[in-house]
Design a protein around this motif. Structure first.
Motif, PDB file in Angstrom:
ATOM      1  N   GLU A  31       8.660 -43.950 -94.911  1.00 47.29           N
ATOM      2  CA  GLU A  31       9.131 -42.460 -93.802  1.00 47.29           C
ATOM      3  C   GLU A  31      10.026 -43.819 -92.072  1.00 47.29           C
ATOM      4  OE1 GLU A  31       8.649 -38.550 -93.421  1.00 47.29           O
ATOM      5  OE2 GLU A  31       7.283 -38.585 -95.445  1.00 47.29           O
ATOM      6  N   LEU A  32       8.618 -44.312 -91.646  1.00 45.99           N
ATOM      7  CA  LEU A  32       9.182 -44.671 -90.951  1.00 45.99           C
ATOM      8  C   LEU A  32      10.018 -45.723 -90.961  1.00 45.99           C
ATOM      9  CD1 LEU A  32       4.852 -45.246 -89.780  1.00 45.99           C
ATOM     10  CD2 LEU A  32       7.560 -44.267 -88.688  1.00 45.99           C
ATOM     11  N   ARG A  33       9.734 -46.578 -91.731  1.00 45.93           N
ATOM     12  CA  ARG A  33      10.728 -47.631 -92.399  1.00 45.93           C
ATOM     13  C   ARG A  33      12.373 -46.975 -92.001  1.00 45.93           C
ATOM     14  NH1 ARG A  33      14.032 -49.749 -95.849  1.00 45.93           N
ATOM     15  NH2 ARG A  33      14.601 -51.217 -96.293  1.00 45.93           N
ATOM     16  N   LEU A  34      11.693 -46.047 -93.149  1.00 48.13           N
ATOM     17  CA  LEU A  34      13.709 -45.506 -92.852  1.00 48.13           C
ATOM     18  C   LEU A  34      14.433 -44.893 -91.413  1.00 48.13           C
ATOM     19  CD1 LEU A  34      14.078 -42.999 -96.182  1.00 48.13           C
ATOM     20  CD2 LEU A  34      15.182 -45.524 -96.231  1.00 48.13           C
ATOM     21  N   GLU A  35      13.218 -44.126 -90.724  1.00 43.13           N
ATOM     22  CA  GLU A  35      13.829 -43.919 -89.357  1.00 43.13           C
ATOM     23  C   GLU A  35      13.839 -45.325 -88.314  1.00 43.13           C
ATOM     24  OE1 GLU A  35      11.625 -41.445 -85.775  1.00 43.13           O
ATOM     25  OE2 GLU A  35      10.491 -43.028 -87.103  1.00 43.13           O
ATOM     26  N   PHE A  36      13.415 -46.360 -89.086  1.00 36.88           N
ATOM     27  CA  PHE A  36      14.303 -47.731 -87.608  1.00 36.88           C
ATOM     28  C   PHE A  36      14.964 -48.259 -88.764  1.00 36.88           C
ATOM     29  CE2 PHE A  36      14.048 -52.290 -87.969  1.00 36.88           C
ATOM     30  CZ  PHE A  36      14.254 -52.716 -86.371  1.00 36.88           C
ATOM     31  N   SER A  37      15.427 -48.247 -89.813  1.00 42.08           N
ATOM     32  CA  SER A  37      17.097 -48.008 -90.506  1.00 42.08           C
ATOM     33  C   SER A  37      18.132 -47.621 -90.408  1.00 42.08           C
ATOM     34  CB  SER A  37      16.703 -48.339 -91.813  1.00 42.08           C
ATOM     35  OG  SER A  37      16.539 -47.458 -92.671  1.00 42.08           O
ATOM     36  N   GLY A  38      18.120 -45.871 -89.675  1.00 42.84           N
ATOM     37  CA  GLY A  38      18.685 -45.433 -89.865  1.00 42.84           C
ATOM     38  C   GLY A  38      18.740 -44.368 -91.117  1.00 42.84           C
ATOM     39  N   GLU A  39      17.755 -44.223 -91.939  1.00 41.45           N
ATOM     40  CA  GLU A  39      19.324 -43.687 -92.575  1.00 41.45           C
ATOM     41  C   GLU A  39      17.172 -42.865 -93.671  1.00 41.45           C
ATOM     42  OE1 GLU A  39      19.284 -47.032 -96.456  1.00 41.45           O
ATOM     43  OE2 GLU A  39      17.811 -47.222 -95.051  1.00 41.45           O
ATOM     44  N   LEU A  40      16.617 -42.054 -92.497  1.00 44.71           N
ATOM     45  CA  LEU A  40      15.579 -41.367 -92.592  1.00 44.71           C
ATOM     46  C   LEU A  40      15.771 -39.792 -92.412  1.00 44.71           C
ATOM     47  CD1 LEU A  40      12.752 -40.536 -92.969  1.00 44.71           C
ATOM     48  CD2 LEU A  40      12.754 -40.129 -90.288  1.00 44.71           C
ATOM     49  N   GLY A  83       8.691 -33.162-101.306  1.00 45.61           N
ATOM     50  CA  GLY A  83       8.555 -32.639-100.164  1.00 45.61           C
ATOM     51  C   GLY A  83       7.079 -32.400 -99.818  1.00 45.61           C
ATOM     52  N   ILE A  84       6.182 -31.910-100.759  1.00 44.30           N
ATOM     53  CA  ILE A  84       4.612 -31.787 -99.914  1.00 44.30           C
ATOM     54  C   ILE A  84       4.423 -33.096 -99.863  1.00 44.30           C
ATOM     55  CG2 ILE A  84       2.456 -31.640-101.504  1.00 44.30           C
ATOM     56  CD1 ILE A  84       3.825 -29.864-103.375  1.00 44.30           C
ATOM     57  N   PHE A  85       5.122 -34.453-100.217  1.00 42.34           N
ATOM     58  CA  PHE A  85       4.321 -35.633 -99.829  1.00 42.34           C
ATOM     59  C   PHE A  85       5.367 -35.981 -98.945  1.00 42.34           C
ATOM     60  CE2 PHE A  85       3.413 -35.316-103.758  1.00 42.34           C
ATOM     61  CZ  PHE A  85       1.787 -35.293-104.562  1.00 42.34           C
ATOM     62  N   LEU A  86       5.937 -35.778 -98.094  1.00 39.15           N
ATOM     63  CA  LEU A  86       6.780 -35.523 -96.400  1.00 39.15           C
ATOM     64  C   LEU A  86       6.057 -35.301 -95.498  1.00 39.15           C
ATOM     65  CD1 LEU A  86      10.752 -35.564 -98.305  1.00 39.15           C
ATOM     66  CD2 LEU A  86       8.707 -37.227 -98.339  1.00 39.15           C
ATOM     67  N   HIS A  87       6.587 -35.583 -94.226  1.00 34.78           N
ATOM     68  CA  HIS A  87       5.827 -35.114 -93.527  1.00 34.78           C
ATOM     69  C   HIS A  87       6.653 -35.315 -91.860  1.00 34.78           C
ATOM     70  CE1 HIS A  87       2.780 -35.524 -96.284  1.00 34.78           C
ATOM     71  NE2 HIS A  87       2.029 -34.525 -94.792  1.00 34.78           N
ATOM     72  N   GLY A  88       6.531 -34.416 -91.217  1.00 37.15           N
ATOM     73  CA  GLY A  88       8.514 -34.846 -90.333  1.00 37.15           C
ATOM     74  C   GLY A  88       7.232 -35.471 -88.932  1.00 37.15           C
ATOM     75  N   SER A  89       6.107 -35.820 -88.838  1.00 34.88           N
ATOM     76  CA  SER A  89       5.332 -36.409 -87.738  1.00 34.88           C
ATOM     77  C   SER A  89       4.190 -36.881 -87.924  1.00 34.88           C
ATOM     78  CB  SER A  89       5.102 -34.698 -86.341  1.00 34.88           C
ATOM     79  OG  SER A  89       4.252 -34.096 -87.254  1.00 34.88           O
ATOM     80  N   PHE A  90       3.557 -37.445 -86.678  1.00 38.57           N
ATOM     81  CA  PHE A  90       2.454 -38.474 -87.289  1.00 38.57           C
ATOM     82  C   PHE A  90       1.263 -36.837 -86.470  1.00 38.57           C
ATOM     83  CE2 PHE A  90       5.027 -41.920 -85.211  1.00 38.57           C
ATOM     84  CZ  PHE A  90       4.183 -42.628 -86.699  1.00 38.57           C
ATOM     85  N   SER A  91       1.283 -36.174 -86.308  1.00 36.11           N
ATOM     86  CA  SER A  91       0.437 -35.593 -85.939  1.00 36.11           C
ATOM     87  C   SER A  91       0.256 -34.542 -87.397  1.00 36.11           C
ATOM     88  CB  SER A  91       0.220 -34.293 -84.445  1.00 36.11           C
ATOM     89  OG  SER A  91       2.088 -33.856 -84.356  1.00 36.11           O
ATOM     90  N   GLN A  92       1.552 -34.153 -87.742  1.00 42.53           N
ATOM     91  CA  GLN A  92       1.230 -33.493 -89.547  1.00 42.53           C
ATOM     92  C   GLN A  92       0.664 -34.242 -90.463  1.00 42.53           C
ATOM     93  OE1 GLN A  92       4.880 -32.829 -91.478  1.00 42.53           O
ATOM     94  NE2 GLN A  92       4.184 -31.094 -91.721  1.00 42.53           N
ATOM     95  N   PRO A 204      17.323 -36.383 -88.157  1.00 39.58           N
ATOM     96  CA  PRO A 204      19.753 -35.950 -87.460  1.00 39.58           C
ATOM     97  C   PRO A 204      19.247 -35.315 -89.011  1.00 39.58           C
ATOM     98  CG  PRO A 204      19.362 -37.907 -87.904  1.00 39.58           C
ATOM     99  CD  PRO A 204      18.180 -37.713 -88.058  1.00 39.58           C
ATOM    100  N   PRO A 205      20.266 -34.106 -88.534  1.00 41.51           N
ATOM    101  CA  PRO A 205      21.353 -33.311 -87.756  1.00 41.51           C
ATOM    102  C   PRO A 205      20.455 -32.243 -86.956  1.00 41.51           C
ATOM    103  CG  PRO A 205      21.774 -32.381 -89.164  1.00 41.51           C
ATOM    104  CD  PRO A 205      21.341 -33.109 -90.076  1.00 41.51           C
ATOM    105  N   VAL A 206      19.037 -31.778 -87.829  1.00 45.70           N
ATOM    106  CA  VAL A 206      18.546 -30.913 -86.893  1.00 45.70           C
ATOM    107  C   VAL A 206      16.757 -30.438 -87.536  1.00 45.70           C
ATOM    108  CG1 VAL A 206      20.427 -29.352 -86.960  1.00 45.70           C
ATOM    109  CG2 VAL A 206      18.871 -29.217 -88.719  1.00 45.70           C
ATOM    110  N   GLY A 207      16.617 -31.807 -87.750  1.00 44.70           N
ATOM    111  CA  GLY A 207      14.984 -31.971 -87.426  1.00 44.70           C
ATOM    112  C   GLY A 207      14.529 -31.172 -89.079  1.00 44.70           C
ATOM    113  N   VAL A 208      13.468 -31.018 -88.815  1.00 45.42           N
ATOM    114  CA  VAL A 208      12.326 -30.212 -89.660  1.00 45.42           C
ATOM    115  C   VAL A 208      11.394 -29.207 -89.913  1.00 45.42           C
ATOM    116  CG1 VAL A 208      12.477 -32.033 -92.070  1.00 45.42           C
ATOM    117  CG2 VAL A 208      10.698 -31.787 -90.409  1.00 45.42           C
TER     118      VAL A 208
END
Length: 233
Positions: A31-40, A83-92, A204-208
């Motif tokens: 996910e961090l890699r995708l965020e860096f490339s704008g694909e997250l 979706g169980i293995f996806l996370h939206g923040s470092f704290s989560q 984007p566009p509205v978070g999670v």
């Protein structure tokens, strides 16, 4: 408060729990890699649990005899597990994996490797279904293993309500080691959700996870875990 261990001895290595933790970490790094490339944003919106899309596809498939809708239903069914293995923040992810590390290994020891894996995936999927039922028109992705980990916590509390959890209490620059009754962590589990916005990824566009449905999914997960352990007795 940070749980770091318990006083329950495990008879075998919790290999499934190690794998679950490893997969969660690997996916988050992706996910961090995708965020860096704008694909997250595209990735999360494609594979996160979006209640409006799932409920709409099911409605079209069942009531309008739309064969194409069944393809969407099947595709979106995978999101209940992924979706169980996806996370939206470092704290989560840090909060979830801490609880999984402390409580998951003992629950795996109770249930056995195969049953533990099935239990984790099934309760995570059920928690997602509850979120869909709670708010079927929601268009924001819901992600995270919170429901599955709540179920693991429910099993643990039912089996070892008086277990002592080794805990670190951070006080500004001091970290005080203390022991806390396992039952207390039911309340702390829900309390720590308030901090899950810290270190949020740019999705984007509205978070999670912008819905109270997330809370109800976790409540149901906790109750399923407790009920499962009760019936197992």
């Amino acid at each position: 408060m940070i749980p770091i261990g318990d006083n329950i001895r495990c008879r075998s290595k919790p290999i499934i729990n190690y794998w679950l933790i490893g997969i969660n970490i690997a996916v988050f790094l992706w996910e961090l890699r995708l965020e860096f490339s704008g694909e997250l944003g595209y990735f999360i919106n494609s594979w996160g649990v979006i209640p409006a899309q799932i409920s709409g596809a099911i409605t079209n498939a069942l009531f309008f005899n739309n064969s194409a809708a069944w393809i969407i239903v099947i595709w979106r069914a995978f999101s209940l597990l992924l979706g169980i293995f996806l996370h939206g923040s470092f704290s989560q992810i840090l909060g979830n994996l801490l609880f999984l590390w402390v409580f998951g290994k003992t629950v795996e020891n109770i249930l056995g490797h195969g049953r533990y894996l099935g239990f984790y995936l099934a309760t995570g999927a059920i928690a997602s279904l509850v979120q869909i039922l709670a708010e079927p028109s929601l268009t924001v992705p819901l992600i995270g293993g919170n429901g599955a980990i709540a179920a693991v916590l429910g099993v643990y509390i039912m089996k070892f309500p008086k277990a002592k959890i080794d805990t670190i209490l951070p006080l500004i620059i001091l970290y005080i080691p203390i022991e806390v009754p396992a039952f207390f962590y039911i309340f702390w589990w829900f309390g720590q959700q308030l901090f899950y916005g810290i270190g949020s990824l740019n999705i984007p566009p509205v978070g999670v996870n912008q819905s109270g449905a997330v809370f109800w999914g976790q409540v149901v997960g906790l109750l399923i875990g407790a009920a499962f352990m009760r019936l197992k007795k």
